[in-house]
Motif scaffolding. Structure first.
Motif, mmCIF file in Angstrom:
data_model
loop_
_atom_site.group_PDB
_atom_site.id
_atom_site.type_symbol
_atom_site.label_atom_id
_atom_site.label_comp_id
_atom_site.label_asym_id
_atom_site.label_seq_id
_atom_site.Cartn_x
_atom_site.Cartn_y
_atom_site.Cartn_z
ATOM 1 N N PHE A 1 0.822 -1.218 0.000
ATOM 2 C CA PHE A 1 0.000 0.000 0.000
ATOM 3 C C PHE A 1 0.857 1.269 0.000
ATOM 4 O O PHE A 1 1.799 1.411 0.777
ATOM 5 N N VAL A 2 0.489 2.208 -0.887
ATOM 6 C CA VAL A 2 1.222 3.477 -1.030
ATOM 7 C C VAL A 2 0.229 4.638 -0.883
ATOM 8 O O VAL A 2 -0.901 4.555 -1.374
ATOM 9 N N TYR A 3 0.659 5.705 -0.223
ATOM 10 C CA TYR A 3 -0.210 6.880 -0.042
ATOM 11 C C TYR A 3 0.495 8.126 -0.563
ATOM 12 O O TYR A 3 1.575 8.493 -0.086
ATOM 13 N N LEU A 4 -0.120 8.773 -1.562
ATOM 14 C CA LEU A 4 0.444 9.995 -2.142
ATOM 15 C C LEU A 4 -0.500 11.131 -1.782
ATOM 16 O O LEU A 4 -1.677 11.093 -2.156
ATOM 17 N N SER A 5 -0.017 12.120 -1.040
ATOM 18 C CA SER A 5 -0.960 13.108 -0.539
ATOM 19 C C SER A 5 -0.424 14.535 -0.565
ATOM 20 O O SER A 5 0.705 14.804 -0.163
ATOM 21 N N ASP A 6 -1.294 15.430 -1.026
ATOM 22 C CA ASP A 6 -1.004 16.870 -1.026
ATOM 23 C C ASP A 6 -1.584 17.518 0.230
ATOM 24 O O ASP A 6 -1.424 18.711 0.435
ATOM 25 N N VAL A 7 -2.303 16.713 1.016
ATOM 26 C CA VAL A 7 -2.941 17.235 2.227
ATOM 27 C C VAL A 7 -2.511 16.319 3.373
ATOM 28 O O VAL A 7 -3.145 15.313 3.677
ATOM 29 N N ALA A 8 -1.391 16.662 3.977
ATOM 30 C CA ALA A 8 -0.715 15.767 4.928
ATOM 31 C C ALA A 8 -1.618 15.343 6.084
ATOM 32 O O ALA A 8 -2.352 16.165 6.637
ATOM 33 N N PRO A 9 -1.563 14.060 6.438
ATOM 34 C CA PRO A 9 -2.343 13.603 7.589
ATOM 35 C C PRO A 9 -1.685 14.008 8.904
ATOM 36 O O PRO A 9 -0.486 14.318 8.935
ATOM 37 N N ILE A 10 -2.446 13.981 9.987
ATOM 38 C CA ILE A 10 -1.880 14.274 11.311
ATOM 39 C C ILE A 10 -0.809 13.228 11.625
ATOM 40 O O ILE A 10 0.199 13.512 12.248
ATOM 41 N N CYS A 11 -1.028 11.982 11.146
ATOM 42 C CA CYS A 11 -0.098 10.888 11.451
ATOM 43 C C CYS A 11 1.084 10.824 10.466
ATOM 44 O O CYS A 11 1.739 9.788 10.348
ATOM 45 N N LYS A 12 1.368 11.931 9.789
ATOM 46 C CA LYS A 12 2.445 11.977 8.782
ATOM 47 C C LYS A 12 3.787 11.470 9.331
ATOM 48 O O LYS A 12 4.453 10.631 8.703
ATOM 49 N N ALA A 13 4.186 11.951 10.509
ATOM 50 C CA ALA A 13 5.504 11.586 11.056
ATOM 51 C C ALA A 13 5.590 10.081 11.293
ATOM 52 O O ALA A 13 6.641 9.459 11.055
ATOM 53 N N ASP A 14 4.490 9.501 11.730
ATOM 54 C CA ASP A 14 4.410 8.066 11.975
ATOM 55 C C ASP A 14 4.660 7.280 10.674
ATOM 56 O O ASP A 14 5.447 6.329 10.629
ATOM 57 N N ILE A 15 3.988 7.701 9.629
ATOM 58 C CA ILE A 15 4.127 7.033 8.323
ATOM 59 C C ILE A 15 5.560 7.189 7.812
ATOM 60 O O ILE A 15 6.183 6.231 7.361
ATOM 61 N N GLU A 16 6.099 8.405 7.936
ATOM 62 C CA GLU A 16 7.465 8.663 7.445
ATOM 63 C C GLU A 16 8.480 7.791 8.187
ATOM 64 O O GLU A 16 9.428 7.293 7.588
ATOM 65 N N ALA A 17 8.246 7.595 9.477
ATOM 66 C CA ALA A 17 9.204 6.812 10.269
ATOM 67 C C ALA A 17 9.105 5.327 9.958
ATOM 68 O O ALA A 17 10.115 4.621 9.885
ATOM 69 N N LYS A 18 7.889 4.840 9.758
ATOM 70 C CA LYS A 18 7.703 3.390 9.665
ATOM 71 C C LYS A 18 7.662 2.807 8.256
ATOM 72 O O LYS A 18 7.895 1.610 8.085
ATOM 73 N N TYR A 19 7.275 3.611 7.253
ATOM 74 C CA TYR A 19 7.015 3.016 5.934
ATOM 75 C C TYR A 19 7.783 3.710 4.811
ATOM 76 O O TYR A 19 7.181 4.267 3.886
ATOM 77 N N PRO A 20 9.110 3.696 4.861
ATOM 78 C CA PRO A 20 9.894 4.398 3.838
ATOM 79 C C PRO A 20 9.562 3.913 2.428
ATOM 80 O O PRO A 20 9.320 2.721 2.218
ATOM 81 N N GLY A 21 9.531 4.858 1.506
ATOM 82 C CA GLY A 21 9.291 4.516 0.098
ATOM 83 C C GLY A 21 7.832 4.294 -0.246
ATOM 84 O O GLY A 21 7.492 4.038 -1.402
ATOM 85 N N ARG A 22 6.946 4.380 0.759
ATOM 86 C CA ARG A 22 5.538 4.069 0.476
ATOM 87 C C ARG A 22 4.621 5.282 0.610
ATOM 88 O O ARG A 22 3.406 5.133 0.729
#
Ligand code: 3PG
Length: 307
Positions: free
Chosen positions: A244-265
């Motif tokens: 699963f990949v998420y491409l977003s122009d409207v960053a989620p509140i959980c952005k830092a979590d995703i960046e830390a755990k799911y590189p490249g996705r």
């Protein structure tokens, strides 16, 4: 003299401001600019003697409307008006409008730019994949959805759309295959691109039940609003599905979590920039100025959203 205030935390391109000024001054009105303001108090002070207001995603709250004693009209230069307290505006007798369609090509191009960048691994030199032949689902099929469809056809993608406000015939006449439900759209499509507004019905509606239906290679593209995503469910899908990949122009509140755990996705823009082009700024800004002129001079209320 009628005073038109342009209050933009994220300023329009210079060429757009020049276009707005031309329309406003030709009508015999005065233009005031408040750009990149950092405190709400600056907005409250600037709006105090304004007759008309042009904003982007700037919050037009009850407090702002209380401070705007002369205000007759607010135009959101853009599509989504979830940043404006419509109830408070109506209570104050202020007409609220948007400028539908004026920035939609820019938003659609950005969605595609993110899809292409991801498909080619961020242009880092490794082998990627092509968009041709992939399935793309448009969740809501308004102005941006239609621009997406036009671009996707050029790329040879297979196109599907679901929009609760449109008939199957309306969708099919654009050369896009209609589906009967959101569930069916997510089941069919590797890419799903969101194009709905944020409102009571859509907020938190993009959830586990929908995302987990997507086929292998699932990519969610969000140039709409962060609020439509159920973030807890989003994180659960990230955890359960390594594809699963998420491409977003409207960053989620959980952005830092995703960046830390799911590189490249994931791909998150530095700041919401879908409508941030000279063309979109000019189209939406000038449309807003013209709508204000036509409302003040002729009482034209087309595009009013708080009827
Ligand atoms: C819109 O609703 O028109 C878009 O989200 C653009 O918003 P912006 O003007 O804040 O960039």
């Amino acid at each position: 003299m009628t005073k038109v205030l342009v209050a933009t935390d994220k300023p329009f391109a210079k060429v757009a401001v020049a276009g707005i000024r031309k329309v406003v001054e030709a009508a015999g009105f005065e233009l005031a600019l408040l750009e990149k303001y950092t405190e709400v108090s600056q907005f409250l002070a600037a709006v105090a003697d304004a007759d008309a207001l042009i904003v982007r995603s700037d919050l037009v709250t009850a407090e702002v409307l209380d401070a705007a004693k002369q205000l007759k009209i607010v135009v959101r230069a853009g599509a989504g008006f979830d940043n404006i307290d419509l109830e408070a505006a109506t209570k104050h007798g202020v007409v609220v409008m948007n400028t539908p369609g004026q920035n939609s090509n820019a938003v659609a191009e950005l969605a595609f730019e993110m899809m292409l960048y991801q498909a080619r691994g961020g242009f880092a030199g490794k082998s990627g994949f092509e968009l041709r032949g992939k399935t793309l689902g448009l969740h809501a099929f308004g102005y941006v959805g239609k621009c997406m469809a036009a671009i996707a056809k050029g790329f040879g993608m297979q196109l599907f759309a679901y929009d609760p406000f449109l008939s199957a015939e309306d969708i099919a006449k654009e050369g896009v295959t209609p589906v009967a439900s959101a569930e069916e759209l997510y089941e069919k499509c590797q890419y799903v691109s969101l194009h709905m507004p944020a409102n009571a019905k859509t907020k938190l509606s993009i959830n586990h039940a929908l995302l987990s239906r997507m086929p292998k290679g699932a990519t969610l593209v969000n140039t709409a609003r962060a609020e439509v995503i159920h973030e807890e469910d989003l994180l659960r899908v990230f955890e359960e599905r390594p594809d699963f990949v998420y491409l977003s122009d409207v960053a989620p509140i959980c952005k830092a979590d995703i960046e830390a755990k799911y590189p490249g996705r994931f791909l998150f823009t530095a700041k919401k920039m879908g409508a941030q082009t000279e063309e979109a700024n000019t189209n939406a800004g000038i449309a807003a100025a013209e709508q204000i002129r036509d409302f003040i001079v002729k009482g034209d209320k087309r595009f009013q959203v708080n009827k």
